[in-house]
Design a protein around this motif. Structure first.
Motif, PDB file in Angstrom:
ATOM      1  N   ALA A  15       0.842  -1.194   0.000  1.00 13.77           N
ATOM      2  CA  ALA A  15       0.000   0.000   0.000  1.00 13.77           C
ATOM      3  C   ALA A  15       0.872   1.236   0.000  1.00 13.77           C
ATOM      4  CB  ALA A  15      -0.909  -0.002   1.224  1.00 13.77           C
ATOM      5  N   THR A  16       0.555   2.183  -0.839  1.00 10.98           N
ATOM      6  CA  THR A  16       1.291   3.436  -0.899  1.00 10.98           C
ATOM      7  C   THR A  16       0.608   4.465  -0.014  1.00 10.98           C
ATOM      8  OG1 THR A  16       0.018   4.359  -2.733  1.00 10.98           O
ATOM      9  CG2 THR A  16       1.836   2.904  -3.297  1.00 10.98           C
ATOM     10  N   ASP A  17       1.217   5.649   0.081  1.00  9.65           N
ATOM     11  CA  ASP A  17       0.664   6.707   0.943  1.00  9.65           C
ATOM     12  C   ASP A  17      -0.720   7.148   0.507  1.00  9.65           C
ATOM     13  OD1 ASP A  17       2.996   6.559   2.323  1.00  9.65           O
ATOM     14  OD2 ASP A  17       3.931   8.311   1.358  1.00  9.65           O
ATOM     15  N   THR A  18      -1.045   6.916  -0.784  1.00  5.80           N
ATOM     16  CA  THR A  18      -2.351   7.350  -1.265  1.00  5.80           C
ATOM     17  C   THR A  18      -3.378   6.223  -1.208  1.00  5.80           C
ATOM     18  OG1 THR A  18      -1.732   6.751  -3.524  1.00  5.80           O
ATOM     19  CG2 THR A  18      -1.307   9.014  -2.843  1.00  5.80           C
ATOM     20  N   GLY A  19      -2.966   5.071  -0.733  1.00  9.88           N
ATOM     21  CA  GLY A  19      -3.899   3.966  -0.606  1.00  9.88           C
ATOM     22  C   GLY A  19      -3.999   3.093  -1.839  1.00  9.88           C
ATOM     23  N   VAL A  20      -3.242   3.379  -2.896  1.00 13.42           N
ATOM     24  CA  VAL A  20      -3.259   2.569  -4.106  1.00 13.42           C
ATOM     25  C   VAL A  20      -2.297   1.404  -3.930  1.00 13.42           C
ATOM     26  CG1 VAL A  20      -2.847   2.540  -6.578  1.00 13.42           C
ATOM     27  CG2 VAL A  20      -3.808   4.577  -5.505  1.00 13.42           C
ATOM     28  N   ALA A  21      -2.784   0.200  -4.052  1.00 11.31           N
ATOM     29  CA  ALA A  21      -1.969  -0.984  -3.807  1.00 11.31           C
ATOM     30  C   ALA A  21      -1.193  -1.384  -5.054  1.00 11.31           C
ATOM     31  CB  ALA A  21      -2.852  -2.138  -3.356  1.00 11.31           C
ATOM     32  N   LEU A  22       0.100  -1.619  -4.900  1.00  9.34           N
ATOM     33  CA  LEU A  22       0.952  -2.129  -5.969  1.00  9.34           C
ATOM     34  C   LEU A  22       1.206  -3.597  -5.679  1.00  9.34           C
ATOM     35  CD1 LEU A  22       2.687  -1.437  -8.474  1.00  9.34           C
ATOM     36  CD2 LEU A  22       4.578  -0.952  -6.911  1.00  9.34           C
ATOM     37  N   SER A  23       0.751  -4.465  -6.552  1.00  8.85           N
ATOM     38  CA  SER A  23       0.879  -5.904  -6.312  1.00  8.85           C
ATOM     39  C   SER A  23       1.801  -6.536  -7.330  1.00  8.85           C
ATOM     40  CB  SER A  23      -0.497  -6.565  -6.373  1.00  8.85           C
ATOM     41  OG  SER A  23      -1.069  -6.428  -7.658  1.00  8.85           O
ATOM     42  N   SER A  24       2.302  -7.715  -6.991  1.00 11.23           N
ATOM     43  CA  SER A  24       3.192  -8.447  -7.890  1.00 11.23           C
ATOM     44  C   SER A  24       2.752  -9.890  -7.981  1.00 11.23           C
ATOM     45  CB  SER A  24       4.640  -8.372  -7.391  1.00 11.23           C
ATOM     46  OG  SER A  24       4.761  -9.007  -6.125  1.00 11.23           O
ATOM     47  N   SER A  25       3.100 -10.526  -9.088  1.00  7.75           N
ATOM     48  CA  SER A  25       2.752 -11.929  -9.289  1.00  7.75           C
ATOM     49  C   SER A  25       3.918 -12.646  -9.934  1.00  7.75           C
ATOM     50  CB  SER A  25       1.488 -12.046 -10.157  1.00  7.75           C
ATOM     51  OG  SER A  25       1.685 -11.440 -11.425  1.00  7.75           O
ATOM     52  N   ARG A  26       3.782 -13.948 -10.102  1.00  3.25           N
ATOM     53  CA  ARG A  26       4.855 -14.777 -10.633  1.00  3.25           C
ATOM     54  C   ARG A  26       5.356 -14.232 -11.970  1.00  3.25           C
ATOM     55  NH1 ARG A  26       6.321 -19.682  -9.145  1.00  3.25           N
ATOM     56  NH2 ARG A  26       4.392 -19.922  -7.934  1.00  3.25           N
ATOM     57  N   GLY A  27       6.668 -14.304 -12.168  1.00  3.89           N
ATOM     58  CA  GLY A  27       7.256 -13.776 -13.384  1.00  3.89           C
ATOM     59  C   GLY A  27       7.625 -12.314 -13.264  1.00  3.89           C
ATOM     60  N   ARG A  28       7.625 -11.803 -11.999  1.00  6.58           N
ATOM     61  CA  ARG A  28       7.969 -10.401 -11.715  1.00  6.58           C
ATOM     62  C   ARG A  28       7.064  -9.434 -12.470  1.00  6.58           C
ATOM     63  NH1 ARG A  28      12.940  -9.770  -8.888  1.00  6.58           N
ATOM     64  NH2 ARG A  28      12.820  -7.552  -9.405  1.00  6.58           N
ATOM     65  N   TRP A  29       5.772  -9.732 -12.491  1.00  8.26           N
ATOM     66  CA  TRP A  29       4.784  -8.813 -13.064  1.00  8.26           C
ATOM     67  C   TRP A  29       4.288  -7.884 -11.963  1.00  8.26           C
ATOM     68  CZ3 TRP A  29       3.285  -7.934 -17.987  1.00  8.26           C
ATOM     69  CH2 TRP A  29       3.683  -8.865 -18.958  1.00  8.26           C
ATOM     70  N   LEU A  30       4.330  -6.582 -12.226  1.00  7.80           N
ATOM     71  CA  LEU A  30       3.805  -5.590 -11.305  1.00  7.80           C
ATOM     72  C   LEU A  30       2.442  -5.124 -11.798  1.00  7.80           C
ATOM     73  CD1 LEU A  30       6.915  -3.332 -10.551  1.00  7.80           C
ATOM     74  CD2 LEU A  30       6.043  -5.268  -9.230  1.00  7.80           C
ATOM     75  N   HIS A  31       1.482  -5.060 -10.871  1.00  7.14           N
ATOM     76  CA  HIS A  31       0.120  -4.657 -11.210  1.00  7.14           C
ATOM     77  C   HIS A  31      -0.231  -3.344 -10.499  1.00  7.14           C
ATOM     78  CE1 HIS A  31      -0.340  -8.684 -12.889  1.00  7.14           C
ATOM     79  NE2 HIS A  31       0.193  -9.154 -11.755  1.00  7.14           N
ATOM     80  N   HIS A  32      -1.050  -2.531 -11.151  1.00  6.66           N
ATOM     81  CA  HIS A  32      -1.507  -1.245 -10.622  1.00  6.66           C
ATOM     82  C   HIS A  32      -0.362  -0.216 -10.542  1.00  6.66           C
ATOM     83  CE1 HIS A  32      -4.992  -3.611  -9.677  1.00  6.66           C
ATOM     84  NE2 HIS A  32      -4.318  -4.335  -8.808  1.00  6.66           N
ATOM     85  N   TRP A  33       0.624  -0.359 -11.426  1.00  2.00           N
ATOM     86  CA  TRP A  33       1.713   0.621 -11.454  1.00  2.00           C
ATOM     87  C   TRP A  33       1.193   1.955 -11.985  1.00  2.00           C
ATOM     88  CZ3 TRP A  33       6.765   0.929  -9.975  1.00  2.00           C
ATOM     89  CH2 TRP A  33       7.532   1.966 -10.519  1.00  2.00           C
ATOM     90  N   ASN A  34       1.524   3.021 -11.271  1.00  2.00           N
ATOM     91  CA  ASN A  34       1.140   4.365 -11.703  1.00  2.00           C
ATOM     92  C   ASN A  34       2.234   5.336 -11.275  1.00  2.00           C
ATOM     93  OD1 ASN A  34      -0.022   6.763 -12.445  1.00  2.00           O
ATOM     94  ND2 ASN A  34      -1.721   6.662 -10.973  1.00  2.00           N
ATOM     95  N   ALA A  35       3.152   5.639 -12.175  1.00  2.00           N
ATOM     96  CA  ALA A  35       4.288   6.507 -11.839  1.00  2.00           C
ATOM     97  C   ALA A  35       3.844   7.917 -11.488  1.00  2.00           C
ATOM     98  CB  ALA A  35       5.273   6.543 -13.013  1.00  2.00           C
TER      99      ALA A  35
END
Length: 470
Positions: A15-35
């Motif tokens: 969880a980031t400071d803004t409450g948006v969760a950054l998750s990861s899965s097998r194969g080093r995939w990042l989900h919900h990335w928002n720079a």
């Protein structure tokens, strides 16, 4: 949880400071990335982006190395017993640029389909094909020219890496830091040409224990390629949010300014990569045995200075464009290119190597700075087009913005064709007149035309696309 732990775990979230969760899965995939999410960026995003940028630069650097290997190897082929004509040597120099420029188009879109990490690993390992193929070919002076040409064409795989690397890093950084990150990525890659031209003469002569060990020109990079591929596998990430904008790319092809800017980029980046590829052979042809200069590995290695200066000048061209305007700097760069090429024509008969080298370094500096200023013009031109076409709903702005983003990749691909055109123009001049003066006269004319085109379209106040001070 640290950024490293977060990005290597399976099905975990942070969880980031803004409450948006950054998750990861097998194969080093990042989900919900928002720079653009400041909280996510400051908590874990920046560290992840820097790590991916570092290994992206390493892999792209080796791509440029492989792309430019034949530019320096051809100088040693006659001494190794190969009996190719000068025209055939020019084809070995120019075919990697032709293939690399063509591959940049699909490479731009392939990251979103397979993942930036995954494709970086694959594209790095693909570099083993041209390097091992080169070592095999150079070990036998009886290797047919057709076989050599095919292996040289495979070096174009390294040229394609630039497009996928730039596309991948674009997704990792917020708009406010994107220019800095892409500039580092591009400069790190461009330096590969200089390093290849410096290291290969040393390796094939000094490190070969008194013999001409040409196969080392390919073999010496194999361990580094394997390390880079391992680093990409170990430390890079895929982003599920990365999406290709094929529709935007197709729309940008119908934009007249894409083709104008692509022409300007051929004149700047095409000159850089084309002269980088052909510079060692020009030194050998103009000052080699029987011409008046005793050439050794140290002299041939001086060719690396051209690619080095051109690479270092690129970010300065961007900085000058920020201050004085991209169009103004591009006009100035074309003016310097034309002047240096003209002086080269007038002084070639003097046979002065120091003067020849200095003038070429001026050419490289102007071409490198022009790379940065022209590239900076692209988003500015499309932003201006967006402002002119925006309707009340803002749809015009969004459409033009998408087209501008897509145009960056397309223009970089078209500009790379200059790496094929420049050596072939020089080859045609040598074949028809026995010298290179005719080619340089043609370059002078081309630079003057491009300078006038830049002024007429982007600086002339009455032009609809005038950039003024931007």
């Amino acid at each position: 949880m640290t950024a490293e732990q977060m990005s290597t775990s399976t099905s975990k979230t942070t969880a980031t400071d803004t409450g948006v969760a950054l998750s990861s899965s097998r194969g080093r995939w990042l989900h919900h990335w928002n720079a653009e999410d400041t909280g996510q960026w400051n908590s874990v995003g920046r560290a992840i982006a820097k790590r991916n940028l570092a290994w992206s630069i390493a892999c792209e650097f080796l791509g440029f190395v492989v792309w430019q290997l034949w530019s320096i190897v051809v100088v040693f082929l006659p001494s190794a017993g190969f009996t190719f004509s000068s025209g055939e040597l020019f084809w070995l120099i120019s075919i990697p640029s032709l293939v690399g420029a063509t591959l940049r188009i699909p490479y731009t879109f392939i990251v979103a389909k397979f993942g930036g990490r995954n494709w970086t690993i694959v594209s790095a390992l693909l570099l083993l094909i041209p390097t091992l193929g080169m070592a095999w070919c150079l070990g036998n002076p009886e290797t047919p020219f057709g076989t050599m040409l095919v292996v040289a064409a495979l070096a174009g795989l390294g040229g394609g890496n630039f497009a996928s690397s730039m596309a991948n890093i674009t997704y990792f950084y917020p708009a406010r830091e994107k220019g800095w990150a892409l500039g580092l990525n591009a400069a790190g890659g461009n330096l590969g040409a200089a390093v290849a031209q410096f290291m290969v003469p040393v390796a094939v002569t000094l490190l070969a224990a008194g013999t001409l060990g040409l196969p080392l020109a390919g073999l010496m990079w194999v361990p580094l390629i394997l390390i880079a591929a391992w680093g990409a596998w170990k430390y890079m990430d895929n982003l599920s949010s990365a999406k290709s904008d094929i529709a935007g790319s197709l729309a940008s092809l119908r934009e007249p300014h894409l083709w104008i800017l692509a022409l300007l980029y051929i004149g700047t980046f095409g000159s850089f990569i084309g002269f980088s590829a052909v510079f060692p052979k020009l030194i050998m042809d103009s000052f080699g045995p029987g011409v008046g200069l005793k050439l050794g590995p140290a002299i041939i290695s001086l060719a690396f200075l051209g690619a080095l200066i051109g690479s270092l000048a690129r970010p300065y061209g961007g900085k000058l464009a920020d201050r004085w305007g991209g169009a103004r700097v591009t006009v100035a760069c074309f003016g310097v290119l034309a002047l240096a090429a003209m002086i080269q024509v007038l002084t070639l008969p003097l046979g002065s190597f120091p003067l020849f080298l200095i003038l070429f370094l001026v050419l490289f500096a102007a071409a490198g700075a022009g790379n940065g200023s022209t590239y900076r013009m692209i988003p500015m031109v499309f932003a201006l087009r967006a402002k002119a076409s925006t309707d009340a709903s803002g749809a015009g702005h969004m459409s033009a913005t998408r087209k501008g983003s897509a145009a960056l990749g397309i223009i970089s691909a078209i500009g790379a064709y200059g790496g094929f055109v420049v050596p072939q123009v020089l080859n045609a001049s040598r074949q028809s007149t026995g010298g290179y003066e005719g080619a340089f006269i043609g370059f002078v004319a081309a630079y003057l035309v491009l300078m006038a085109l830049t002024w007429a379209v982007y600086l002339r106040r009455s032009s609809a696309a005038s950039l003024g001070n931007v």
